[in-house]
Write a protein that holds these residues in place. Structure first.
Motif, PDB file in Angstrom:
ATOM      1  N   GLU A  20       0.851  -1.191   0.000  1.00 49.24           N
ATOM      2  CA  GLU A  20       0.000   0.000   0.000  1.00 49.24           C
ATOM      3  C   GLU A  20       0.891   1.246   0.000  1.00 49.24           C
ATOM      4  OE1 GLU A  20      -3.343  -0.063  -0.156  1.00 49.24           O
ATOM      5  OE2 GLU A  20      -3.224  -2.249  -0.253  1.00 49.24           O
ATOM      6  N   ASN A  21       0.346   2.349  -0.510  1.00 51.32           N
ATOM      7  CA  ASN A  21       1.101   3.598  -0.529  1.00 51.32           C
ATOM      8  C   ASN A  21       1.552   4.004   0.867  1.00 51.32           C
ATOM      9  OD1 ASN A  21       0.877   3.766  -3.283  1.00 51.32           O
ATOM     10  ND2 ASN A  21      -0.834   5.183  -3.252  1.00 51.32           N
ATOM     11  N   SER A  22       0.728   3.771   1.876  1.00 55.52           N
ATOM     12  CA  SER A  22       1.100   4.137   3.247  1.00 55.52           C
ATOM     13  C   SER A  22       2.324   3.352   3.719  1.00 55.52           C
ATOM     14  CB  SER A  22      -0.074   3.904   4.194  1.00 55.52           C
ATOM     15  OG  SER A  22      -0.475   2.545   4.160  1.00 55.52           O
TER      16      SER A  22
ATOM     17  N   LEU B   7       4.700   2.202   1.645  1.00 52.42           N
ATOM     18  CA  LEU B   7       5.822   2.650   0.824  1.00 52.42           C
ATOM     19  C   LEU B   7       6.351   4.011   1.263  1.00 52.42           C
ATOM     20  CD1 LEU B   7       4.547   1.524  -2.665  1.00 52.42           C
ATOM     21  CD2 LEU B   7       6.371   0.483  -1.316  1.00 52.42           C
ATOM     22  N   ALA B   8       5.508   4.838   1.832  1.00 58.81           N
ATOM     23  CA  ALA B   8       5.919   6.178   2.252  1.00 58.81           C
ATOM     24  C   ALA B   8       7.092   6.120   3.224  1.00 58.81           C
ATOM     25  CB  ALA B   8       4.741   6.914   2.877  1.00 58.81           C
TER      26      ALA B   8
ATOM     27  N   GLN C 175      10.761   6.547   1.669  1.00 61.98           N
ATOM     28  CA  GLN C 175      11.236   7.752   0.987  1.00 61.98           C
ATOM     29  C   GLN C 175      12.614   8.148   1.494  1.00 61.98           C
ATOM     30  OE1 GLN C 175       8.295  10.826   1.351  1.00 61.98           O
ATOM     31  NE2 GLN C 175       7.042   9.976  -0.264  1.00 61.98           N
TER      32      GLN C 175
ATOM     33  N   LYS D 153       3.868   3.548  -9.425  1.00 62.29           N
ATOM     34  CA  LYS D 153       3.763   3.469  -7.960  1.00 62.29           C
ATOM     35  C   LYS D 153       4.999   4.075  -7.296  1.00 62.29           C
ATOM     36  CE  LYS D 153       1.668   0.622  -4.552  1.00 62.29           C
ATOM     37  NZ  LYS D 153       0.268   0.363  -4.487  1.00 62.29           N
TER      38      LYS D 153
ATOM     39  N   VAL E  26       4.564   7.944  -7.807  1.00 61.72           N
ATOM     40  CA  VAL E  26       3.516   8.494  -6.936  1.00 61.72           C
ATOM     41  C   VAL E  26       4.010   8.628  -5.499  1.00 61.72           C
ATOM     42  CG1 VAL E  26       1.297   7.890  -5.844  1.00 61.72           C
ATOM     43  CG2 VAL E  26       1.532   7.803  -8.314  1.00 61.72           C
ATOM     44  N   ASN E  27       4.790   7.668  -5.058  1.00 62.99           N
ATOM     45  CA  ASN E  27       5.284   7.665  -3.683  1.00 62.99           C
ATOM     46  C   ASN E  27       6.629   8.370  -3.527  1.00 62.99           C
ATOM     47  OD1 ASN E  27       3.329   6.043  -1.977  1.00 62.99           O
ATOM     48  ND2 ASN E  27       3.515   4.824  -3.832  1.00 62.99           N
ATOM     49  N   LYS E  28       7.085   8.987  -4.612  1.00 57.88           N
ATOM     50  CA  LYS E  28       8.348   9.739  -4.619  1.00 57.88           C
ATOM     51  C   LYS E  28       9.514   8.907  -4.086  1.00 57.88           C
ATOM     52  CE  LYS E  28       6.150  14.216  -4.324  1.00 57.88           C
ATOM     53  NZ  LYS E  28       4.797  14.210  -3.868  1.00 57.88           N
ATOM     54  N   LEU E  29       9.577   7.664  -4.559  1.00 52.13           N
ATOM     55  CA  LEU E  29      10.658   6.765  -4.163  1.00 52.13           C
ATOM     56  C   LEU E  29      11.776   6.834  -5.192  1.00 52.13           C
ATOM     57  CD1 LEU E  29       8.528   3.744  -2.974  1.00 52.13           C
ATOM     58  CD2 LEU E  29       9.598   5.510  -1.584  1.00 52.13           C
TER      59      LEU E  29
END
Length: 75
Positions: free
Chosen positions: A10-12, A14-15, A18, A40, A43-46
């Motif tokens: 989930e994006n949460s 992956l955050a 960063q 993905k 979007v998550n600025k990885l």
């Protein structure tokens, strides 16, 4: 090569990665280098880098480049 279990985070989740992780993806990697996965990461600025002339076994196919990228990231 053994089969991989694919887990979609989930994006949460992956955050938390960063600026703590660098994803190295082979240009020809059919497991990682596809539009949905790259989107993905974006979007998550990885942080990620596409490694040219490599598939899924990037550490064997482009060992020197991978070592260089890891060292640069850790500095």
């Amino acid at each position: 090569m053994m089969q991989h279990k694919i887990v979609i985070f989930e994006n949460s989740q992956l955050a938390a990665l960063q600026n703590k992780a660098l994803f190295l993806i082979g240009e020809y990697d059919r497991l990682s280098n596809y539009a949905k996965a790259i989107a993905k990461l974006d979007v998550n600025k990885l942080l990620y880098k596409i490694i040219r002339d490599a598939g899924h076994a990037i550490n064997r196919e482009q060992a020197e480049m991978i070592n260089k990228e890891i060292m640069n990231f850790l500095e």
